[in-house]
Design a protein around this motif. Structure first.
Motif, short mmCIF file in Angstrom:
data_model
loop_
_atom_site.label_atom_id
_atom_site.label_comp_id
_atom_site.label_asym_id
_atom_site.label_seq_id
_atom_site.Cartn_x
_atom_site.Cartn_y
_atom_site.Cartn_z
N CYS A 58 0.98 -1.27 0.03
CA CYS A 58 -0.02 0.06 -0.17
C CYS A 58 0.79 1.19 -0.03
O CYS A 58 0.49 2.16 -0.63
N ASN A 59 2.10 1.18 0.82
CA ASN A 59 2.95 2.55 0.74
C ASN A 59 3.46 2.79 -0.52
O ASN A 59 3.57 3.89 -0.93
N ILE A 60 3.92 1.36 -1.20
CA ILE A 60 4.50 1.60 -2.49
C ILE A 60 3.47 2.16 -3.47
O ILE A 60 3.80 3.08 -4.38
N CYS A 61 2.14 1.60 -3.54
CA CYS A 61 1.40 1.94 -4.49
C CYS A 61 0.72 3.60 -4.01
O CYS A 61 0.59 4.36 -5.33
N SER A 62 0.86 4.04 -2.80
CA SER A 62 0.53 5.27 -2.69
C SER A 62 1.53 6.22 -3.32
O SER A 62 1.15 7.32 -3.83
N VAL A 63 2.89 6.05 -2.96
CA VAL A 63 4.07 7.03 -3.63
C VAL A 63 3.91 7.14 -5.02
O VAL A 63 4.01 7.95 -5.90
N LEU A 64 3.55 5.82 -5.69
CA LEU A 64 3.60 5.81 -7.11
C LEU A 64 2.24 6.38 -7.61
O LEU A 64 2.33 7.08 -8.66
N ALA A 65 1.35 6.40 -6.88
CA ALA A 65 -0.15 7.13 -7.27
C ALA A 65 0.24 8.56 -7.26
O ALA A 65 -0.34 9.33 -8.26
N MET A 66 0.87 8.96 -6.14
CA MET A 66 1.17 10.61 -5.98
C MET A 66 2.14 10.89 -7.33
O MET A 66 1.71 12.09 -7.91
N TRP A 67 3.05 10.14 -7.54
CA TRP A 67 3.63 10.59 -8.78
C TRP A 67 2.90 10.48 -10.05
O TRP A 67 3.21 11.51 -10.81
N ILE A 68 2.26 9.68 -10.33
CA ILE A 68 1.44 9.46 -11.53
C ILE A 68 0.32 10.71 -11.40
O ILE A 68 0.21 11.44 -12.75
N VAL A 69 -0.14 10.93 -10.53
CA VAL A 69 -1.31 12.09 -10.33
C VAL A 69 -0.45 13.45 -10.87
O VAL A 69 -0.99 14.21 -11.49
N THR A 70 0.78 13.69 -10.01
CA THR A 70 1.34 14.76 -10.27
C THR A 70 2.07 14.85 -11.70
O THR A 70 1.60 16.15 -12.49
N ILE A 71 2.32 14.00 -12.47
CA ILE A 71 2.73 13.83 -13.74
C ILE A 71 1.60 14.32 -14.79
O ILE A 71 1.62 14.97 -15.69
N ARG A 72 0.32 13.57 -14.52
CA ARG A 72 -0.80 13.70 -15.28
C ARG A 72 -1.14 15.08 -15.25
O ARG A 72 -1.59 15.54 -16.17
N PHE A 73 -1.26 15.70 -14.09
CA PHE A 73 -1.55 17.31 -13.93
C PHE A 73 -0.59 18.01 -14.73
O PHE A 73 -1.23 18.81 -15.55
N GLN A 74 0.60 17.78 -14.71
CA GLN A 74 1.45 18.73 -15.37
C GLN A 74 1.13 18.44 -17.09
O GLN A 74 1.18 19.51 -17.96
N GLN A 75 0.93 17.31 -17.49
CA GLN A 75 0.80 16.83 -18.81
C GLN A 75 -0.53 17.49 -19.34
O GLN A 75 -0.56 18.19 -20.24
N VAL A 76 -1.67 17.57 -18.49
CA VAL A 76 -3.02 17.94 -18.87
C VAL A 76 -2.79 19.67 -18.97
O VAL A 76 -3.20 20.36 -19.83
N ARG A 77 -1.99 20.25 -18.17
CA ARG A 77 -1.76 21.78 -18.08
C ARG A 77 -0.88 22.11 -19.31
O ARG A 77 -1.51 23.26 -19.84
N ASP A 78 0.04 21.43 -19.73
CA ASP A 78 0.57 21.80 -20.81
C ASP A 78 -0.27 21.64 -22.09
O ASP A 78 0.12 22.23 -23.07
N LEU A 79 -1.22 20.64 -22.15
CA LEU A 79 -2.00 20.74 -23.35
C LEU A 79 -3.13 21.60 -23.21
O LEU A 79 -3.91 21.92 -24.29
N GLY A 80 -3.28 22.56 -22.21
CA GLY A 80 -4.12 23.63 -22.10
C GLY A 80 -5.47 23.45 -21.73
O GLY A 80 -6.39 23.91 -22.13
N SER A 81 -5.69 22.08 -21.05
CA SER A 81 -7.31 21.68 -20.89
C SER A 81 -7.48 22.11 -19.71
O SER A 81 -7.11 21.76 -18.48
N GLY A 82 -8.55 23.02 -19.50
CA GLY A 82 -9.51 23.22 -17.97
C GLY A 82 -8.48 23.42 -16.93
O GLY A 82 -8.42 22.24 -15.94
N SER A 83 -7.87 24.62 -16.53
CA SER A 83 -6.97 24.54 -15.57
C SER A 83 -7.60 24.42 -14.04
O SER A 83 -6.96 23.52 -13.22
N ARG A 84 -8.85 24.90 -14.07
CA ARG A 84 -9.49 24.75 -12.48
C ARG A 84 -9.88 23.29 -12.22
O ARG A 84 -9.53 22.58 -11.27
N LEU A 85 -10.50 22.70 -13.49
CA LEU A 85 -10.56 21.19 -13.05
C LEU A 85 -9.56 20.44 -13.31
O LEU A 85 -9.58 19.35 -12.27
#
Length: 231
Positions: A58-85
């Motif tokens: 669970c701890n490993i998956c938690s850290v990896l999930a945080m990493w994935i969420v952060t990268i996805r946030f940056q990727q979507v932001r770079d694509l210019g999609s819905g900043s607030r959402l």
């Protein structure tokens, strides 16, 4: 770049293998009796020695999930999609990731209240996170990866249906059936993380840099950490 595509796949593989390993150990040492009742995942991970493995997974998956969420946030932001959402999605995903760690470190046989809090954060906020990702991926799909939207919608619908089934079955006394639904739900969640690989493969480079910003006076200069993607 395929390297980043391996991150969500790695999380899914570790999580799936780890959960079923916990189940196998619990059955082998007679901690649970599947002939009497099919166990919930938390029940399998509540007793030694498999509780140690359960916490670590669970701890490993938690850290990896945080990493994935952060990268996805940056990727979507770079694509210019819905900043607030996109920001709301990041908050939901990050808190849900913390919930995974809470589930693993506060077993139901020891601290039931904290364990249930982790369950609520993980599944309810996690489900909300993936529904937001459905919208974001539909609004700005990557080229030749539009199938991701369809798969994500199907999995999110399945997860929503399973959450309802777990609640109804558990409250009506069908514990084994509710436990089976929980296992399927967790596998669907890992699948939802895994399909990020189709979108992460478009990331060519990902690096952490320091940017210094100036204010009105020199004494007010400050530095912030930023994550940059180079395509």
């Amino acid at each position: 770049m395929w390297a980043w595509a391996l991150l969500p796949v790695t999380m899914a593989v570790i999580g799936i293998i780890g959960m079923w390993a916990v189940f196998a150990i619990a059955v082998f040492n007679n901690t649970v009796n599947i002939k009497e009742e099919f166990p919930f995942i938390s029940t399998c991970g509540s007793y030694n020695p498999q509780s140690c493995l359960f916490s670590q997974i669970c701890n490993i998956c938690s850290v990896l999930a945080m990493w994935i969420v952060t990268i996805r946030f940056q990727q979507v932001r770079d694509l210019g999609s819905g900043s607030r959402l996109n920001t709301a999605s990041f908050v939901l995903g990050f808190i849900s990731s913390i919930g995974i760690s809470i589930i693993g470190n506060f077993q139901q046989s020891i601290v039931m209240g904290a364990h249930l809090l982790g369950v609520l954060l993980t599944f309810f906020l996690g489900l909300a996170y993936f529904w937001v990702q459905v919208w974001l991926s539909y609004y700005r799909p990557l080229s030749h990866r539009k199938w991701v939207v369809s798969v994500r919608i199907i999995l999110c619908c399945q997860c929503t249906f399973l959450v309802i089934c777990i609640f109804v079955l558990y409250t009506t006394g069908f514990r084994s059936e509710a436990a089976v639904c929980e296992w399927i739900l967790v596998m669907c969640f890992f699948a939802l993380f895994a399909i990020f690989a189709a979108e992460f493969r478009h990331i060519d480079c990902h690096k952490l840099t320091v940017q210094c910003k100036e204010r009105k006076s020199a004494r007010d200069d400050y530095c912030v950490w930023t994550i940059q993607e180079i395509h």
